[in-house]
Motif scaffolding. Structure first.
Motif, PDB file in Angstrom:
ATOM      1  N   ALA A  41       0.721  -1.523  -0.033  1.00 29.57           N
ATOM      2  CA  ALA A  41      -0.015   0.138   0.016  1.00 29.57           C
ATOM      3  C   ALA A  41       0.914   0.789   0.297  1.00 29.57           C
ATOM      4  CB  ALA A  41      -0.530  -0.268   1.168  1.00 29.57           C
ATOM      5  N   GLN A  42       2.362   1.428   0.829  1.00 29.38           N
ATOM      6  CA  GLN A  42       3.210   1.996   0.882  1.00 29.38           C
ATOM      7  C   GLN A  42       3.876   2.620  -0.324  1.00 29.38           C
ATOM      8  OE1 GLN A  42       4.908   1.411   4.004  1.00 29.38           O
ATOM      9  NE2 GLN A  42       4.092   2.619   5.436  1.00 29.38           N
ATOM     10  N   THR A  43       3.940   1.140  -0.918  1.00 32.27           N
ATOM     11  CA  THR A  43       4.563   1.369  -2.083  1.00 32.27           C
ATOM     12  C   THR A  43       3.557   1.799  -3.590  1.00 32.27           C
ATOM     13  OG1 THR A  43       6.123  -0.005  -1.930  1.00 32.27           O
ATOM     14  CG2 THR A  43       5.521   0.394  -4.480  1.00 32.27           C
ATOM     15  N   ARG A  44       2.352   1.552  -3.728  1.00 28.89           N
ATOM     16  CA  ARG A  44       1.724   2.054  -4.138  1.00 28.89           C
ATOM     17  C   ARG A  44       1.501   3.930  -4.417  1.00 28.89           C
ATOM     18  NH1 ARG A  44      -2.846  -1.121  -6.162  1.00 28.89           N
ATOM     19  NH2 ARG A  44      -4.672   1.222  -5.603  1.00 28.89           N
ATOM     20  N   ASN A  45       1.112   3.726  -2.750  1.00 31.23           N
ATOM     21  CA  ASN A  45       1.154   5.905  -2.159  1.00 31.23           C
ATOM     22  C   ASN A  45       2.417   6.653  -3.037  1.00 31.23           C
ATOM     23  OD1 ASN A  45       0.107   8.040  -1.112  1.00 31.23           O
ATOM     24  ND2 ASN A  45       0.157   7.418   0.945  1.00 31.23           N
ATOM     25  N   ILE A  46       3.420   5.937  -3.024  1.00 29.41           N
ATOM     26  CA  ILE A  46       4.877   6.525  -3.330  1.00 29.41           C
ATOM     27  C   ILE A  46       4.907   6.567  -5.408  1.00 29.41           C
ATOM     28  CG2 ILE A  46       7.301   6.506  -4.904  1.00 29.41           C
ATOM     29  CD1 ILE A  46       7.626   3.916  -1.157  1.00 29.41           C
ATOM     30  N   ARG A  48       2.075   6.473  -6.589  1.00 29.35           N
ATOM     31  CA  ARG A  48       0.434   7.977  -7.331  1.00 29.35           C
ATOM     32  C   ARG A  48       1.494   8.900  -7.623  1.00 29.35           C
ATOM     33  NH1 ARG A  48      -3.068   3.550  -4.928  1.00 29.35           N
ATOM     34  NH2 ARG A  48      -2.860   4.658  -2.580  1.00 29.35           N
ATOM     35  N   ASN A  49       2.807   9.365  -6.148  1.00 22.81           N
ATOM     36  CA  ASN A  49       2.941  10.657  -5.696  1.00 22.81           C
ATOM     37  C   ASN A  49       4.647  10.469  -6.106  1.00 22.81           C
ATOM     38  OD1 ASN A  49       0.366  12.178  -4.006  1.00 22.81           O
ATOM     39  ND2 ASN A  49       0.913  10.447  -3.442  1.00 22.81           N
ATOM     40  N   PRO A  50       4.617  11.291  -7.732  1.00 23.88           N
ATOM     41  CA  PRO A  50       6.240  10.455  -7.725  1.00 23.88           C
ATOM     42  C   PRO A  50       6.391  12.287  -7.814  1.00 23.88           C
ATOM     43  CG  PRO A  50       4.788  10.759  -9.581  1.00 23.88           C
ATOM     44  CD  PRO A  50       3.559   9.906  -8.960  1.00 23.88           C
ATOM     45  N   ASP A  51       5.998  13.054  -7.342  1.00 26.53           N
ATOM     46  CA  ASP A  51       6.615  14.135  -6.856  1.00 26.53           C
ATOM     47  C   ASP A  51       7.078  14.632  -5.590  1.00 26.53           C
ATOM     48  OD1 ASP A  51       3.540  14.118  -6.928  1.00 26.53           O
ATOM     49  OD2 ASP A  51       3.422  16.293  -6.037  1.00 26.53           O
ATOM     50  N   ARG A  52       6.594  13.666  -4.870  1.00 26.08           N
ATOM     51  CA  ARG A  52       6.898  13.928  -3.418  1.00 26.08           C
ATOM     52  C   ARG A  52       7.579  12.447  -2.701  1.00 26.08           C
ATOM     53  NH1 ARG A  52       1.681  14.266   0.434  1.00 26.08           N
ATOM     54  NH2 ARG A  52       3.232  14.077   1.862  1.00 26.08           N
ATOM     55  N   TRP A  53       7.958  11.247  -3.202  1.00 23.57           N
ATOM     56  CA  TRP A  53       9.221  10.256  -2.905  1.00 23.57           C
ATOM     57  C   TRP A  53       9.234   9.797  -4.285  1.00 23.57           C
ATOM     58  CZ3 TRP A  53       3.561  10.092  -0.665  1.00 23.57           C
ATOM     59  CH2 TRP A  53       3.304  10.687   0.572  1.00 23.57           C
ATOM     60  N   VAL A  66       1.885   2.582 -11.037  1.00 19.60           N
ATOM     61  CA  VAL A  66       0.778   0.946  -9.804  1.00 19.60           C
ATOM     62  C   VAL A  66       1.055   0.186 -10.528  1.00 19.60           C
ATOM     63  CG1 VAL A  66      -1.080   0.578  -8.765  1.00 19.60           C
ATOM     64  CG2 VAL A  66      -0.223   3.910  -8.677  1.00 19.60           C
ATOM     65  N   ASP A  67       0.370  -0.436 -11.681  1.00 18.79           N
ATOM     66  CA  ASP A  67       0.294  -1.549 -12.269  1.00 18.79           C
ATOM     67  C   ASP A  67       1.343  -2.757 -11.702  1.00 18.79           C
ATOM     68  OD1 ASP A  67      -2.365  -1.290 -13.017  1.00 18.79           O
ATOM     69  OD2 ASP A  67      -1.321  -0.732 -14.954  1.00 18.79           O
ATOM     70  N   LYS A  68       3.031  -1.921 -12.027  1.00 24.26           N
ATOM     71  CA  LYS A  68       4.038  -2.696 -11.679  1.00 24.26           C
ATOM     72  C   LYS A  68       4.236  -2.760 -10.539  1.00 24.26           C
ATOM     73  CE  LYS A  68       8.660  -2.303 -12.964  1.00 24.26           C
ATOM     74  NZ  LYS A  68      10.198  -1.504 -13.552  1.00 24.26           N
ATOM     75  N   VAL A  69       3.996  -1.794  -9.656  1.00 26.56           N
ATOM     76  CA  VAL A  69       3.464  -2.369  -8.515  1.00 26.56           C
ATOM     77  C   VAL A  69       2.789  -3.558  -7.713  1.00 26.56           C
ATOM     78  CG1 VAL A  69       3.289  -1.337  -5.840  1.00 26.56           C
ATOM     79  CG2 VAL A  69       4.725   0.123  -7.773  1.00 26.56           C
ATOM     80  N   ASP A  70       1.979  -3.608  -8.750  1.00 32.34           N
ATOM     81  CA  ASP A  70       0.845  -3.962  -8.050  1.00 32.34           C
ATOM     82  C   ASP A  70       1.955  -5.759  -8.561  1.00 32.34           C
ATOM     83  OD1 ASP A  70      -1.166  -2.698  -6.860  1.00 32.34           O
ATOM     84  OD2 ASP A  70      -2.708  -2.358  -8.694  1.00 32.34           O
ATOM     85  N   ALA A  71       1.883  -6.105  -9.654  1.00 32.58           N
ATOM     86  CA  ALA A  71       2.240  -7.045 -10.283  1.00 32.58           C
ATOM     87  C   ALA A  71       3.357  -7.019  -8.867  1.00 32.58           C
ATOM     88  CB  ALA A  71       2.772  -7.114 -11.398  1.00 32.58           C
ATOM     89  N   TYR A  72       4.556  -6.806  -9.210  1.00 29.71           N
ATOM     90  CA  TYR A  72       5.706  -6.917  -7.877  1.00 29.71           C
ATOM     91  C   TYR A  72       5.267  -7.518  -6.823  1.00 29.71           C
ATOM     92  CZ  TYR A  72       9.725  -6.586  -5.343  1.00 29.71           C
ATOM     93  OH  TYR A  72      10.569  -6.736  -3.852  1.00 29.71           O
ATOM     94  N   LEU A 113       8.557   8.497   6.315  1.00 30.59           N
ATOM     95  CA  LEU A 113       8.834   9.691   5.266  1.00 30.59           C
ATOM     96  C   LEU A 113       7.556  10.340   5.595  1.00 30.59           C
ATOM     97  CD1 LEU A 113      11.311   7.766   3.669  1.00 30.59           C
ATOM     98  CD2 LEU A 113      11.559   9.791   4.649  1.00 30.59           C
ATOM     99  N   GLY A 114       6.213   9.929   6.281  1.00 32.36           N
ATOM    100  CA  GLY A 114       4.900  10.149   5.820  1.00 32.36           C
ATOM    101  C   GLY A 114       4.418   9.557   5.357  1.00 32.36           C
ATOM    102  N   ILE A 115       4.611   7.968   4.316  1.00 36.40           N
ATOM    103  CA  ILE A 115       4.108   7.739   3.686  1.00 36.40           C
ATOM    104  C   ILE A 115       3.382   7.074   4.345  1.00 36.40           C
ATOM    105  CG2 ILE A 115       4.214   5.366   1.763  1.00 36.40           C
ATOM    106  CD1 ILE A 115       7.361   6.831   1.892  1.00 36.40           C
ATOM    107  N   GLY A 116       1.548   7.423   4.354  1.00 40.41           N
ATOM    108  CA  GLY A 116       0.728   6.572   4.504  1.00 40.41           C
ATOM    109  C   GLY A 116       0.258   5.030   3.745  1.00 40.41           C
ATOM    110  N   ILE A 117      -0.450   4.437   4.872  1.00 40.86           N
ATOM    111  CA  ILE A 117      -0.737   2.306   4.343  1.00 40.86           C
ATOM    112  C   ILE A 117      -2.012   2.785   3.562  1.00 40.86           C
ATOM    113  CG2 ILE A 117      -1.676   0.843   4.923  1.00 40.86           C
ATOM    114  CD1 ILE A 117       0.808   1.309   7.293  1.00 40.86           C
ATOM    115  N   LYS A 118      -2.335   2.706   2.274  1.00 32.69           N
ATOM    116  CA  LYS A 118      -3.869   3.168   1.978  1.00 32.69           C
ATOM    117  C   LYS A 118      -3.561   2.711   0.740  1.00 32.69           C
ATOM    118  CE  LYS A 118      -6.977   6.989   0.408  1.00 32.69           C
ATOM    119  NZ  LYS A 118      -7.438   8.660   0.151  1.00 32.69           N
ATOM    120  N   PHE A 119      -3.834   2.084   0.272  1.00 34.14           N
ATOM    121  CA  PHE A 119      -4.975   1.333  -1.448  1.00 34.14           C
ATOM    122  C   PHE A 119      -5.167   2.436  -2.180  1.00 34.14           C
ATOM    123  CE2 PHE A 119      -3.599  -3.081   0.512  1.00 34.14           C
ATOM    124  CZ  PHE A 119      -2.304  -3.220  -0.459  1.00 34.14           C
TER     125      PHE A 119
END
Length: 119
Positions: A41-46, A48-53, A66-72, A113-119
């Motif tokens: 979930a955190q990696t999906r958040n990253i 979705r927010n390439p300007d922040r993390w 996000v698709d690559k993150v999901d497959a991984y 780092l402030g990266i939340g756990i949100k799908f």
């Protein structure tokens, strides 16, 4: 992808030689999968927010989709289960505890780092 599939099938095929799973083995695997889902979930958040993390996993690259993150993460969860199932009981517990610890470290760092756990 063919190499991953071949490795997965190989690991899955040798599970007949592994020790039977105990309730504790299953509980550890569930804990791993929960913490792994938090990291996912955190990696999906990253993603979705390439300007922040940016991502530090070399396999995913700095700004994965996000698709690559999901497959991984789906692939890694399946691989983790297959590896744990293939290992003898003594090694299985060590593998599960070590990978749980690694995942907890990633989740904790991301939270700092402030990266939340949100799908």
């Amino acid at each position: 992808m063919k190499n991953f599939l071949a490795a997965f099938l190989f690991l899955f095929s040798i599970t007949a030689t592994a020790d039977d799973w105990t309730r504790l083995d299953a509980e550890r695997e569930v804990v791993y999968l929960i913490v792994d889902a938090m990291d996912w979930a955190q990696t999906r958040n990253i993603a979705r927010n390439p300007d922040r993390w940016y991502e530090t996993n070399a396999i995913l690259g700095d700004h994965p989709s996000v698709d690559k993150v999901d497959a991984y993460f789906v692939g890694m969860a399946l691989a983790h289960c297959a590896i744990a199932a293939a290992l003898p009981a003594d090694y299985r517990a060590a593998f599960q505890y070590a990978t749980i610890g690694i995942e907890v470290g990633y989740v904790h760092r991301n939270l700092q780092l402030g990266i939340g756990i949100k799908f």
